[in-house]
Design an enzyme around this catalytic site. Structure first.
Site, PDB file in Angstrom:
ATOM      1  CE  LYS A  38      -1.039   1.290  -0.162  1.00  0.00           C
ATOM      2  NZ  LYS A  38      -2.502   1.354  -0.331  1.00  0.00           N
ATOM      3  CB  THR A  58      -3.680  11.095  -5.973  1.00  0.00           C
ATOM      4  OG1 THR A  58      -3.699  11.879  -4.759  1.00  0.00           O
ATOM      5  CG2 THR A  58      -2.624  11.653  -6.917  1.00  0.00           C
ATOM      6  N   GLY A  79      -8.514   7.851  -4.354  1.00  0.00           N
ATOM      7  CA  GLY A  79      -8.845   6.482  -4.737  1.00  0.00           C
ATOM      8  C   GLY A  79      -7.653   5.637  -5.148  1.00  0.00           C
ATOM      9  CB  THR A  80      -3.983   6.250  -5.150  1.00  0.00           C
ATOM     10  OG1 THR A  80      -4.122   7.527  -5.747  1.00  0.00           O
ATOM     11  CG2 THR A  80      -2.768   5.563  -5.706  1.00  0.00           C
ATOM     12  N   GLY A  81      -5.262   4.022  -3.425  1.00  0.00           N
ATOM     13  CA  GLY A  81      -5.092   2.764  -2.703  1.00  0.00           C
ATOM     14  C   GLY A  81      -6.150   1.740  -3.050  1.00  0.00           C
ATOM     15  CB  CYS A  82      -9.815   2.005  -3.500  1.00  0.00           C
ATOM     16  SG  CYS A  82     -10.224   2.808  -1.945  1.00  0.00           S
TER      17      CYS A  82
END
Length: 275
Positions: A188, A219, A221-224
């Site tokens: 990412k 933003t 919680g983007t990765g989860c």
């Protein structure tokens, strides 16, 4: 004349949706972790299930503390869900300690379903969520059984010592992650300057996913959300590149609609397609 009770119309056969299991930490603020995973799964039409590995005290300002569950509690949850209900895909997030990583890897390494590993090291606010001594266990036990690993640039450096500062460095980062054993690496690149670009490769095929940089600080919680969306699309039968492409589309929309919550960084909007 005898009065008859109304008859209900015959119901159509009800089918069970694909099932996706998340193994992660609970976010008391509702923006990341287990809560974000389950919201994502519902939004994408699969049945979400959870194994809670840790509990956090967390809000829009940061993580005030976290507490791991005993490994026997984590294993019992895994055995309970997988032994009865089963899953078409599994996603892992915050696992915190070596013993939890080992426990999860031991069970999932023997389970026949795609596995998306989000190697969570720190929170959006910079709070550590992985004990330093757990990094090696993540490298040697969990990543080798992953279908897709989804590290951000900080996690790449933590796992491989490869530091990426420009887009041209993404492939070297992906190759370093692939050496640890996952079938696919999704690096990412959102923290690089310029338009965000993520790179997906299995060492032979390579795909780049570009997106507009959105002017929205909310933003959390983007990765989860991205990892759960990938797992959800894998569960319905998409191949990895298609699953990642669809997941990127979903998370980009969620970031665009991220909203303020509390006094700090708000979450992405998992329900953006419904509003």
């Amino acid at each position: 004349m005898t009065e008859r009770s109304p008859q209900s119309a015959p119901s159509a056969a009800v089918s069970t949706p694909p099932r996706v299991l998340t193994v992660a930490g609970s976010d008391s603020g509702g923006g990341a972790g287990i809560q974000a995973d389950l919201k994502t799964m519902m939004a994408l039409g699969v049945h979400g299930m959870s194994v809670i590995a840790a509990v956090t005290a967390q809000n829009s300002l940061g993580v005030q503390g976290y507490w791991e569950l005993p490994p026997e509690a984590v294993r019992a949850q895994l055995d309970s869900v997988l032994g009865d209900i089963g899953a078409q895909a599994v996603k892992t997030g915050m696992l915190a300690s070596p013993v939890l990583v080992e426990t999860v890897a031991d069970v999932l390494g023997r389970y026949d379903a795609p596995l998306v590993v989000d190697p969570v090291g720190v929170s959006k606010h910079g709070n550590s969520l992985l004990a330093p001594e757990a990094v090696e266990t993540l490298r040697t036990r969990l990543l080798p059984v992953a279908t897709v690993a989804t590290p951000n640039l900080w996690e790449v450096e933590q796992l491989t010592s490869v530091k990426v500062e420009v887009e041209d460095g993404l492939r070297a980062a992906a190759d370093a992650i692939l050496e640890l054993g996952p079938t696919w690496a999704l690096i990412k690149g959102g923290h690089l300057p310029g338009a965000p670009v993520d790179l997906l490769t299995d060492g032979t095929q390579e795909f780049r996913f570009a997106a507009e940089r959105l002017d929205n600080r909310h933003t959390h919680g983007t990765g989860c959300t991205l990892a759960s969306a990938i797992a959800s699309h894998l569960a319905v039968g998409d191949d990895v590149p298609s699953a990642v492409g669809k997941a990127k589309e979903y998370v980009t929309g969620a970031i665009a609609k991220g909203f303020p919550l509390g006094d700090g960084i708000g979450p992405v909007d998992h329900a953006w397609r419904w509003r």
